[in-house]
Design a protein around this motif. Structure first.
Motif, short mmCIF file in Angstrom:
data_model
loop_
_atom_site.label_atom_id
_atom_site.label_comp_id
_atom_site.label_asym_id
_atom_site.label_seq_id
_atom_site.Cartn_x
_atom_site.Cartn_y
_atom_site.Cartn_z
N ILE A 119 36.19 57.40 29.93
CA ILE A 119 36.20 55.96 30.19
C ILE A 119 37.63 55.46 30.41
O ILE A 119 37.92 54.74 31.36
CB ILE A 119 35.49 55.18 29.05
CG1 ILE A 119 33.97 55.45 29.11
CG2 ILE A 119 35.75 53.68 29.14
CD1 ILE A 119 33.17 54.90 27.95
N ILE A 120 38.53 55.88 29.54
CA ILE A 120 39.93 55.44 29.66
C ILE A 120 40.52 55.91 30.99
O ILE A 120 41.17 55.15 31.71
CB ILE A 120 40.77 55.92 28.45
CG1 ILE A 120 40.33 55.14 27.21
CG2 ILE A 120 42.26 55.72 28.69
CD1 ILE A 120 40.77 55.71 25.88
N GLN A 121 40.22 57.15 31.33
CA GLN A 121 40.68 57.70 32.60
C GLN A 121 40.19 56.87 33.78
O GLN A 121 40.94 56.50 34.68
CB GLN A 121 40.18 59.15 32.70
CG GLN A 121 40.62 59.90 33.94
CD GLN A 121 42.14 60.04 34.00
OE1 GLN A 121 42.80 60.14 32.96
NE2 GLN A 121 42.70 59.98 35.19
N LYS A 122 38.91 56.52 33.73
CA LYS A 122 38.31 55.73 34.83
C LYS A 122 38.93 54.34 34.89
O LYS A 122 39.26 53.84 35.96
CB LYS A 122 36.79 55.66 34.62
CG LYS A 122 36.01 55.04 35.73
CD LYS A 122 35.91 55.90 36.98
CE LYS A 122 34.90 57.01 36.81
NZ LYS A 122 34.72 57.82 38.02
N LEU A 123 39.10 53.73 33.72
CA LEU A 123 39.63 52.35 33.70
C LEU A 123 41.07 52.30 34.23
O LEU A 123 41.47 51.30 34.84
CB LEU A 123 39.58 51.78 32.27
CG LEU A 123 38.18 51.44 31.72
CD1 LEU A 123 38.25 50.98 30.27
CD2 LEU A 123 37.48 50.38 32.58
N ARG A 124 41.81 53.37 33.99
CA ARG A 124 43.20 53.42 34.50
C ARG A 124 43.26 53.25 36.01
O ARG A 124 44.23 52.71 36.54
CB ARG A 124 43.81 54.79 34.16
CG ARG A 124 44.46 54.80 32.83
CD ARG A 124 45.59 55.81 32.73
NE ARG A 124 46.00 55.80 31.35
CZ ARG A 124 45.59 56.68 30.44
NH1 ARG A 124 44.85 57.71 30.78
NH2 ARG A 124 45.97 56.55 29.19
N ASN A 125 42.22 53.73 36.68
CA ASN A 125 42.23 53.70 38.15
C ASN A 125 41.62 52.44 38.75
O ASN A 125 41.42 52.36 39.95
CB ASN A 125 41.50 54.93 38.68
CG ASN A 125 42.21 56.19 38.28
OD1 ASN A 125 43.44 56.24 38.25
ND2 ASN A 125 41.45 57.22 37.93
N VAL A 126 41.25 51.49 37.88
CA VAL A 126 40.64 50.26 38.40
C VAL A 126 41.58 49.08 38.15
O VAL A 126 41.73 48.64 37.01
CB VAL A 126 39.27 50.00 37.73
CG1 VAL A 126 38.65 48.71 38.25
CG2 VAL A 126 38.32 51.17 37.98
N PRO A 127 42.23 48.58 39.19
CA PRO A 127 43.15 47.45 38.99
C PRO A 127 42.39 46.14 38.77
O PRO A 127 41.66 45.68 39.65
CB PRO A 127 43.94 47.39 40.30
CG PRO A 127 43.18 48.22 41.28
CD PRO A 127 42.13 49.02 40.57
N PHE A 128 42.58 45.54 37.60
CA PHE A 128 41.82 44.32 37.26
C PHE A 128 42.41 43.05 37.86
O PHE A 128 41.87 41.97 37.68
CB PHE A 128 41.70 44.18 35.74
CG PHE A 128 41.03 45.35 35.10
CD1 PHE A 128 39.80 45.80 35.58
CD2 PHE A 128 41.60 46.02 34.04
CE1 PHE A 128 39.17 46.89 35.02
CE2 PHE A 128 40.99 47.12 33.48
CZ PHE A 128 39.77 47.56 33.97
N ASN A 129 43.52 43.20 38.54
CA ASN A 129 44.07 42.02 39.24
C ASN A 129 43.36 41.81 40.58
O ASN A 129 43.62 40.84 41.28
CB ASN A 129 45.57 42.19 39.46
CG ASN A 129 45.92 43.51 40.12
OD1 ASN A 129 45.30 44.54 39.83
ND2 ASN A 129 46.89 43.50 41.02
N ARG A 130 42.45 42.72 40.94
CA ARG A 130 41.77 42.62 42.25
C ARG A 130 40.30 42.26 42.09
O ARG A 130 39.68 42.55 41.07
CB ARG A 130 41.85 43.98 42.97
CG ARG A 130 43.26 44.46 43.21
CD ARG A 130 43.95 43.60 44.22
NE ARG A 130 45.35 44.02 44.38
CZ ARG A 130 46.24 43.35 45.08
NH1 ARG A 130 45.90 42.21 45.68
NH2 ARG A 130 47.47 43.76 45.20
#
Ligand code: PMP
Length: 358
Positions: free
Chosen positions: A46-57
């Motif tokens: 989960i942490i790995q996946k979240l790292r790759n999702v920019p939440f500013n977009r």
């Protein structure tokens, strides 16, 4: 006193906010939640996946990734899918999309999922019911007669049904779909515990909508992820009432990880079914109490001491659900199948109480 005219929709004065009124105890066996926390078994992924999702977009490719995985899981093309915040939001959007006039109503069985009433009320859609028989089955004839009312804009069937836990025969649901002019929404929130679905009928019936959830079998009630499946023409209409970015990227990312690791959850489902059967057979041998077979992650039982038992269990820090308001479920309680140790604790506390009574 001068009455101030409401600035809100007039019918809102007659309804109340939906509040989930359950006791908060150490052992929460009342909301049909999972005891498996996906973050505990998949934190690295989960942490790995979240790292790759920019939440500013607003946009991210995770949406297509999730849609692809879901499409594979359900065996239908992406055009058949709408995603959102739990099965609840899918119900809400469906209600919004069919409600036209004040007198319009949705048809449901009763007792069934309580919040059909909450969300239909929220959008000004009325609700009418066909009562289940004492064996939790229902009259197709009565249901279809009621559906002929021109104000009936949606037919709902919860399968397996919550809170009774039973599965209706597929032939019966097909009969409803074939003879209803309106959309028929089949709520399959508990599908993974029953293994029976109407999904393979979606291409045969243009009025069929199936609603699913990640809250039960996929153990992610707090994630708020659910989806709706129907013919692409229906999906197009439904999407017109949806807010554009309804599903947040965190939920999408974690949903993706869950589907990538679905084997873990399949394993969990089998364990729950085993535990359910075990609990059912031990309750069957208990004097003064009758359990009923279910196809879900919860069990129901009745006892003429159910009110006292409910209080007794609360005093033991166990929260279960009182479902006795409908006459068909007089004296009934519902318990979520939980961890083996919790089920055992529940069983022992119930047995201690019953032994004193009978
Ligand atoms: N439908 C039924 C029959 C349910 O029991 C529930 C949750 N208890 C829901 C829908 C809502 O599920 P979700 O958490 O996906 O919104």
């Amino acid at each position: 006193v001068k009455r101030v005219r409401s600035r809100f929709r007039a019918d809102l004065t007659k309804i109340r906010e939906t509040v989930v009124d359950v006791p908060h105890k150490n052992f929460m066996m009342c909301l049909n939640e999972s005891t498996l926390n996906p973050f505990e078994i998949l934190s690295k992924e989960i942490i790995q996946k979240l790292r790759n999702v920019p939440f500013n977009r607003y946009f991210n490719s995770i949406t297509q990734e999730l849609l692809n995985l879901l499409s594979h899981y359900v065996g239908l093309d992406k055009e058949y899918i709408m995603m959102g915040n739990g099965a609840d939001e899918m119900l809400y959007y469906t209600f919004v999309s069919v409600r036209e006039n004040k007198k319009d109503f949705a048809l449901s069985l009763s007792p069934s999922y309580f919040d059909y009433k909450s969300y239909s009320g929220a959008v000004g859609l009325k609700i009418q019911y066909i009562d289940l028989n004492q064996d939790f089955d229902f009259s197709t004839h009565k249901y279809l007669e009621k559906s002929k009312d021109p104000d009936c804009k949606l037919a709902i069937i919860c399968n397996p049904n919550n809170p009774t836990g039973n599965l209706f025969p597929k032939t019966k649901i097909i009969e409803i779909i074939e003879n209803c002019q309106q959309l028929v929404l089949v709520d399959e929130t508990y599908f993974e515990f029953s293994g029976e679905t109407l999904l393979n009928e979606i291409d045969n019936y243009r009025n069929l909508i199936v609603v699913r959830s990640f809250s039960k079998a996929f153990s992610a009630a707090g994630l708020r992820f659910g989806y709706l499946l129907s013919h692409p023409d229906n999906i197009k209409e439904l999407k017109k009432v949806k807010t554009v970015f309804n599903l947040n990227l965190i939920t999408q990312a974690i949903g993706t990880v869950i589907l990538e690791n679905q084997g873990l959850f399949q394993n969990y489902i089998l364990k729950v079914i085993k535990q359910r059967e075990k609990l059912f057979s031990s309750l069957s041998n208990m004097p003064g109490l009758t359990p009923f077979n279910t196809k879900t992650n919860f069990l129901i039982f009745k006892s003429r001491f159910s009110k006292q038992l409910y209080t007794h269990l609360q005093n033991c820090e166990i929260a279960i659900r009182a479902i006795w308001t409908h006459p068909v479920l007089r004296d009934f309680l519902r318990v979520t199948v939980s961890k083996p140790s919790e089920n055992k604790f529940f069983y022992e506390k119930t047995r201690d109480f019953m032994l004193q009574k009978v």
